[in-house]
Write a protein that holds these residues in place. Structure first.
Motif, PDB file in Angstrom:
ATOM      1  N   ALA A  30       0.836  -1.199   0.000  1.00  0.00           N
ATOM      2  CA  ALA A  30       0.000   0.000   0.000  1.00  0.00           C
ATOM      3  C   ALA A  30       0.873   1.252   0.000  1.00  0.00           C
ATOM      4  CB  ALA A  30      -0.933  -0.012   1.204  1.00  0.00           C
ATOM      5  N   GLN A  31       1.932   1.258   0.808  1.00  0.00           N
ATOM      6  CA  GLN A  31       2.837   2.405   0.862  1.00  0.00           C
ATOM      7  C   GLN A  31       3.516   2.619  -0.486  1.00  0.00           C
ATOM      8  OE1 GLN A  31       3.129   4.621   3.239  1.00  0.00           O
ATOM      9  NE2 GLN A  31       4.647   5.785   2.120  1.00  0.00           N
ATOM     10  N   ALA A  32       3.929   1.555  -1.144  1.00  0.00           N
ATOM     11  CA  ALA A  32       4.558   1.676  -2.464  1.00  0.00           C
ATOM     12  C   ALA A  32       3.572   2.258  -3.471  1.00  0.00           C
ATOM     13  CB  ALA A  32       5.059   0.317  -2.939  1.00  0.00           C
ATOM     14  N   GLN A  33       2.318   1.839  -3.396  1.00  0.00           N
ATOM     15  CA  GLN A  33       1.303   2.363  -4.308  1.00  0.00           C
ATOM     16  C   GLN A  33       1.070   3.851  -4.047  1.00  0.00           C
ATOM     17  OE1 GLN A  33      -2.450   0.332  -4.151  1.00  0.00           O
ATOM     18  NE2 GLN A  33      -3.208   1.327  -5.991  1.00  0.00           N
ATOM     19  N   ILE A  34       1.024   4.250  -2.775  1.00  0.00           N
ATOM     20  CA  ILE A  34       0.835   5.660  -2.426  1.00  0.00           C
ATOM     21  C   ILE A  34       2.007   6.482  -2.947  1.00  0.00           C
ATOM     22  CG2 ILE A  34       0.823   7.289  -0.479  1.00  0.00           C
ATOM     23  CD1 ILE A  34      -0.846   5.120   1.038  1.00  0.00           C
ATOM     24  N   GLU A  35       3.233   5.981  -2.762  1.00  0.00           N
ATOM     25  CA  GLU A  35       4.412   6.703  -3.239  1.00  0.00           C
ATOM     26  C   GLU A  35       4.406   6.819  -4.751  1.00  0.00           C
ATOM     27  OE1 GLU A  35       7.803   4.762  -1.511  1.00  0.00           O
ATOM     28  OE2 GLU A  35       7.222   5.347   0.518  1.00  0.00           O
ATOM     29  N   THR A  36       4.002   5.768  -5.456  1.00  0.00           N
ATOM     30  CA  THR A  36       3.917   5.814  -6.911  1.00  0.00           C
ATOM     31  C   THR A  36       2.904   6.850  -7.353  1.00  0.00           C
ATOM     32  OG1 THR A  36       4.564   3.497  -7.081  1.00  0.00           O
ATOM     33  CG2 THR A  36       3.443   4.447  -8.990  1.00  0.00           C
ATOM     34  N   GLN A  37       1.740   6.869  -6.694  1.00  0.00           N
ATOM     35  CA  GLN A  37       0.706   7.845  -7.054  1.00  0.00           C
ATOM     36  C   GLN A  37       1.180   9.261  -6.747  1.00  0.00           C
ATOM     37  OE1 GLN A  37      -3.131   7.503  -5.114  1.00  0.00           O
ATOM     38  NE2 GLN A  37      -4.112   8.382  -6.909  1.00  0.00           N
ATOM     39  N   THR A  38       1.909   9.445  -5.648  1.00  0.00           N
ATOM     40  CA  THR A  38       2.425  10.759  -5.297  1.00  0.00           C
ATOM     41  C   THR A  38       3.378  11.261  -6.373  1.00  0.00           C
ATOM     42  OG1 THR A  38       2.193  10.289  -2.946  1.00  0.00           O
ATOM     43  CG2 THR A  38       3.712  12.052  -3.546  1.00  0.00           C
ATOM     44  N   VAL A  39       4.277  10.417  -6.825  1.00  0.00           N
ATOM     45  CA  VAL A  39       5.210  10.800  -7.893  1.00  0.00           C
ATOM     46  C   VAL A  39       4.438  11.111  -9.172  1.00  0.00           C
ATOM     47  CG1 VAL A  39       7.090   9.987  -9.367  1.00  0.00           C
ATOM     48  CG2 VAL A  39       7.167   9.574  -6.909  1.00  0.00           C
ATOM     49  N   GLU A  40       3.448  10.273  -9.492  1.00  0.00           N
ATOM     50  CA  GLU A  40       2.634  10.507 -10.684  1.00  0.00           C
ATOM     51  C   GLU A  40       1.933  11.864 -10.587  1.00  0.00           C
ATOM     52  OE1 GLU A  40      -1.338   8.636 -12.798  1.00  0.00           O
ATOM     53  OE2 GLU A  40      -0.082   7.295 -11.625  1.00  0.00           O
ATOM     54  N   TYR A  41       1.366  12.184  -9.427  1.00  0.00           N
ATOM     55  CA  TYR A  41       0.712  13.482  -9.224  1.00  0.00           C
ATOM     56  C   TYR A  41       1.716  14.625  -9.389  1.00  0.00           C
ATOM     57  CZ  TYR A  41      -3.838  11.898  -7.351  1.00  0.00           C
ATOM     58  OH  TYR A  41      -5.085  11.388  -7.187  1.00  0.00           O
ATOM     59  N   GLN A  42       2.926  14.462  -8.865  1.00  0.00           N
ATOM     60  CA  GLN A  42       3.930  15.514  -8.973  1.00  0.00           C
ATOM     61  C   GLN A  42       4.306  15.768 -10.430  1.00  0.00           C
ATOM     62  OE1 GLN A  42       6.876  13.837  -6.362  1.00  0.00           O
ATOM     63  NE2 GLN A  42       6.112  14.947  -4.573  1.00  0.00           N
ATOM     64  N   VAL A  43       4.448  14.700 -11.205  1.00  0.00           N
ATOM     65  CA  VAL A  43       4.782  14.845 -12.621  1.00  0.00           C
ATOM     66  C   VAL A  43       3.629  15.520 -13.369  1.00  0.00           C
ATOM     67  CG1 VAL A  43       5.261  13.577 -14.759  1.00  0.00           C
ATOM     68  CG2 VAL A  43       6.406  12.926 -12.637  1.00  0.00           C
ATOM     69  N   LYS A  44       2.414  15.081 -13.110  1.00  0.00           N
ATOM     70  CA  LYS A  44       1.251  15.683 -13.779  1.00  0.00           C
ATOM     71  C   LYS A  44       1.085  17.156 -13.385  1.00  0.00           C
ATOM     72  CE  LYS A  44      -1.227  11.399 -14.582  1.00  0.00           C
ATOM     73  NZ  LYS A  44      -2.363  10.541 -14.236  1.00  0.00           N
ATOM     74  N   ALA A  45       1.336  17.475 -12.128  1.00  0.00           N
ATOM     75  CA  ALA A  45       1.251  18.865 -11.683  1.00  0.00           C
ATOM     76  C   ALA A  45       2.291  19.724 -12.414  1.00  0.00           C
ATOM     77  CB  ALA A  45       1.446  18.950 -10.172  1.00  0.00           C
ATOM     78  N   ALA A  46       3.492  19.189 -12.565  1.00  0.00           N
ATOM     79  CA  ALA A  46       4.540  19.918 -13.287  1.00  0.00           C
ATOM     80  C   ALA A  46       4.136  20.122 -14.753  1.00  0.00           C
ATOM     81  CB  ALA A  46       5.862  19.167 -13.196  1.00  0.00           C
ATOM     82  N   PHE A  47       3.544  19.101 -15.362  1.00  0.00           N
ATOM     83  CA  PHE A  47       3.072  19.248 -16.740  1.00  0.00           C
ATOM     84  C   PHE A  47       2.005  20.337 -16.829  1.00  0.00           C
ATOM     85  CE2 PHE A  47       4.420  14.804 -18.177  1.00  0.00           C
ATOM     86  CZ  PHE A  47       5.288  15.259 -19.154  1.00  0.00           C
ATOM     87  N   LEU A  48       1.020  20.323 -15.937  1.00  0.00           N
ATOM     88  CA  LEU A  48      -0.039  21.344 -15.989  1.00  0.00           C
ATOM     89  C   LEU A  48       0.556  22.743 -15.864  1.00  0.00           C
ATOM     90  CD1 LEU A  48      -3.018  19.868 -13.924  1.00  0.00           C
ATOM     91  CD2 LEU A  48      -2.881  20.208 -16.376  1.00  0.00           C
ATOM     92  N   TYR A  49       1.492  22.895 -14.955  1.00  0.00           N
ATOM     93  CA  TYR A  49       2.175  24.173 -14.781  1.00  0.00           C
ATOM     94  C   TYR A  49       2.850  24.597 -16.092  1.00  0.00           C
ATOM     95  CZ  TYR A  49       6.299  26.981 -13.547  1.00  0.00           C
ATOM     96  OH  TYR A  49       7.289  27.913 -13.525  1.00  0.00           O
TER      97      TYR A  49
END
Length: 191
Positions: A30-49
Motif C-alpha cells: 500500500a505504501q509503495a502504491q501511495i508513493e507511486t501515485q504521489t510521484v505521478e501526481y507531482q509529474v502531472k502537476a509539473a506538466f499542468l504548470y
C-alpha cells in the motif's frame, strides 16, 4: 505414505504462513502504491504548470495584467494540494497561479485549465467548461470518448500525454507547435 490428516495439517500450516506473509506485506504494498501515485501526481502537476506557457488564450481572457491564472481541479483534492505546492509563488506571463477545487455542480467559469482525473466522470466535468476558453486536461483511457484537449496516459511507466488540437481550437485555444512536438500522440492534427 502420509495420512490424510497429516496432509491437511501441512496444507493448513502453509496456508497460515502465506496468510501471515500477505498481512505483513500489505502495508508495504500500500505504501509503495501511495508513493507511486504521489510521484505521478507531482509529474502531472509539473506538466499542468508547464502547459500554461504553451497555450495561447484569447486576448479577453484576463481582465488585468495581474489577474490570476486559474487551474481548476475536478473532484481530486489531493491532486489540487500537489498542484498548489508545484505552482506556489510561480507566475505564467505575469499571472500568479490560483488553484480552484471543483465538485459536481460548481462552475469552471474563469478557469484557464480544467483538470479531470480518471476517477471522475468526464462528461460531468466537461459540461462545467462548455463554451469557455478553458484547456481541458483529462486522464481517461486512450481512445475513450470525452477525453479532453490534452489527455494524460501512462506509457512504459512514464507519464505522457496525447493532444487533440482540433478540440482546443473549438474553444479558441491555440496549442504551440513546441508542445505538440513533445506529445506522445497528436490526434486529428489540423493543418
Amino acid at each position: 505414505m502420509p495420512s490424510l490428516r497429516a496432509i491437511l495439517k501441512l496444507l493448513w500450516v502453509r496456508w497460515c504462513g502465506v496468510s501471515v506473509a500477505m498481512v505483513l506485506l500489505m502495508p508495504c504494498m500500500a505504501q509503495a502504491q501511495i508513493e507511486t501515485q504521489t510521484v505521478e501526481y507531482q509529474v502531472k502537476a509539473a506538466f499542468l504548470y508547464k502547459f500554461a506557457a504553451y497555450v495561447e488564450w484569447p486576448a479577453q481572457t484576463f481582465d488585468r495584467a495581474d489577474s490570476p491564472f486559474v487551474i481548476a481541479v475536478f473532484n481530486a483534492d489531493s491532486f489540487a494540494d500537489t498542484l498548489e505546492q508545484t505552482t506556489s509563488g510561480r507566475r505564467v506571463n505575469g499571472h500568479p497561479f490560483e488553484i480552484r477545487r471543483l465538485h459536481r455542480g460548481t462552475s469552471a467559469a474563469g478557469a484557464q485549465i480544467l483538470f479531470v482525473p480518471r476517477a471522475a466522470t468526464p462528461s460531468d466535468a466537461l459540461t462545467l467548461a462548455k463554451g469557455q476558453a478553458t484547456l481541458i486536461v483529462t486522464e481517461v483511457e486512450p481512445g475513450a470518448s470525452n477525453s479532453g484537449m490534452i489527455n494524460f496516459v501512462l506509457a512504459d511507466d512514464k507519464v505522457r500525454f496525447d493532444i487533440t488540437p482540433s478540440v482546443a481550437e473549438q474553444s479558441n485555444l491555440k496549442i504551440s507547435a513546441r508542445l505538440l512536438g513533445v506529445a506522445r500522440k497528436v490526434i486529428g492534427r489540423t493543418s
